[in-house]
Design a protein around this motif. Structure first.
Motif, mmCIF file in Angstrom:
data_model
loop_
_atom_site.group_PDB
_atom_site.id
_atom_site.type_symbol
_atom_site.label_atom_id
_atom_site.label_comp_id
_atom_site.label_asym_id
_atom_site.label_seq_id
_atom_site.Cartn_x
_atom_site.Cartn_y
_atom_site.Cartn_z
ATOM 1 N N ASN A 29 74.133 6.408 18.500
ATOM 2 C CA ASN A 29 74.785 7.619 18.403
ATOM 3 C C ASN A 29 75.440 7.874 19.076
ATOM 4 N N GLY A 30 74.314 8.840 19.324
ATOM 5 C CA GLY A 30 74.904 9.688 20.974
ATOM 6 C C GLY A 30 75.521 9.487 22.379
ATOM 7 N N LEU A 31 75.278 8.050 22.356
ATOM 8 C CA LEU A 31 75.299 6.809 23.391
ATOM 9 C C LEU A 31 76.726 6.590 23.781
ATOM 10 N N LEU A 32 77.062 6.529 22.281
ATOM 11 C CA LEU A 32 78.894 5.665 22.298
ATOM 12 C C LEU A 32 79.835 7.151 22.719
ATOM 13 N N THR A 33 79.894 7.989 23.843
ATOM 14 C CA THR A 33 80.139 8.563 24.146
ATOM 15 C C THR A 33 80.938 7.109 25.826
ATOM 16 N N GLU A 34 79.764 6.683 26.066
ATOM 17 C CA GLU A 34 79.690 6.387 27.262
ATOM 18 C C GLU A 34 80.761 4.779 27.179
ATOM 19 N N VAL A 35 80.947 4.451 25.923
ATOM 20 C CA VAL A 35 81.510 2.370 25.445
ATOM 21 C C VAL A 35 82.466 2.612 25.186
ATOM 22 N N PRO A 36 83.686 1.889 25.481
ATOM 23 C CA PRO A 36 85.218 2.059 24.888
ATOM 24 C C PRO A 36 85.325 1.973 23.781
ATOM 25 N N ALA A 37 86.392 2.289 22.836
ATOM 26 C CA ALA A 37 86.707 3.114 21.931
ATOM 27 C C ALA A 37 87.263 1.710 20.662
ATOM 28 N N PRO A 58 82.667 -2.929 19.842
ATOM 29 C CA PRO A 58 81.803 -3.107 18.419
ATOM 30 C C PRO A 58 80.892 -2.509 17.914
ATOM 31 N N ARG A 59 80.050 -2.183 18.587
ATOM 32 C CA ARG A 59 78.185 -0.942 18.939
ATOM 33 C C ARG A 59 79.382 -0.211 17.487
ATOM 34 N N ARG A 60 80.242 0.462 18.070
ATOM 35 C CA ARG A 60 80.196 2.148 16.867
ATOM 36 C C ARG A 60 80.994 1.483 15.741
ATOM 37 N N GLN A 61 81.174 0.586 15.463
ATOM 38 C CA GLN A 61 81.377 0.171 13.750
ATOM 39 C C GLN A 61 80.204 -0.345 13.413
ATOM 40 N N MET A 62 79.389 -1.256 14.112
ATOM 41 C CA MET A 62 77.912 -0.904 13.432
ATOM 42 C C MET A 62 76.860 0.116 13.072
ATOM 43 N N ILE A 63 77.083 0.784 14.136
ATOM 44 C CA ILE A 63 76.374 2.306 14.088
ATOM 45 C C ILE A 63 76.807 2.825 12.870
ATOM 46 N N ILE A 64 78.001 2.749 12.794
ATOM 47 C CA ILE A 64 78.614 3.849 11.672
ATOM 48 C C ILE A 64 77.945 3.619 9.673
ATOM 49 N N GLN A 65 78.363 1.786 10.278
ATOM 50 C CA GLN A 65 78.034 1.395 8.538
ATOM 51 C C GLN A 65 76.477 1.066 8.659
ATOM 52 N N ALA A 66 75.785 1.599 10.103
ATOM 53 C CA ALA A 66 74.421 0.750 9.007
ATOM 54 C C ALA A 66 74.162 2.455 8.821
ATOM 55 N N LEU A 67 74.294 3.883 9.863
ATOM 56 C CA LEU A 67 74.217 5.270 9.817
ATOM 57 C C LEU A 67 74.416 5.325 7.595
ATOM 58 N N SER A 68 75.708 4.510 7.194
ATOM 59 C CA SER A 68 76.080 4.651 6.120
ATOM 60 C C SER A 68 74.982 4.043 4.889
ATOM 61 N N GLU A 69 74.701 3.200 5.098
ATOM 62 C CA GLU A 69 73.861 2.598 4.224
ATOM 63 C C GLU A 69 72.498 2.945 3.799
#
Length: 89
Positions: free
Chosen positions: A64-72, A75-86
């Motif tokens: 998640n801390g590396l997401l600043t380097e990827v476009p908004a 799809p990895r953004r949502q994958m990380i958010i969902q995984a952390l939530s679960e």
């Protein structure tokens, strides 16, 4: 592919040790190359499969801390958010 084929022929105990060694090697490599977003995702997934919740959360947080380097819209953004939530439920 060769590793997977070799693992299929091992006893359950040997296979478990083999998988653990692969996970440990990946974790060590990420200590040396902490900017590998996909590596952190693979490690987080491996820890999730192994049932190691705290380690999985930590790896997802690293990713998640590396997401600043990827476009908004990556799809990895949502994958990380969902995984952390679960995992944090």
């Amino acid at each position: 592919a060769e590793d997977v084929a070799a693992a299929e022929e091992m006893s359950a105990e040997d296979r478990g040790e083999f998988i653990r060694s692969m996970v440990n090697r990946l974790a060590s490599r990420l200590e040396e190359d902490p900017d590998d977003l996909d590596g952190w995702l693979r490690l987080a997934n491996a820890y999730t499969v192994l049932g190691e919740k705290e380690q999985a959360i930590s790896a997802y947080e690293q990713a998640n801390g590396l997401l600043t380097e990827v476009p908004a819209d990556d799809p990895r953004r949502q994958m990380i958010i969902q995984a952390l939530s679960e995992l944090e439920d």
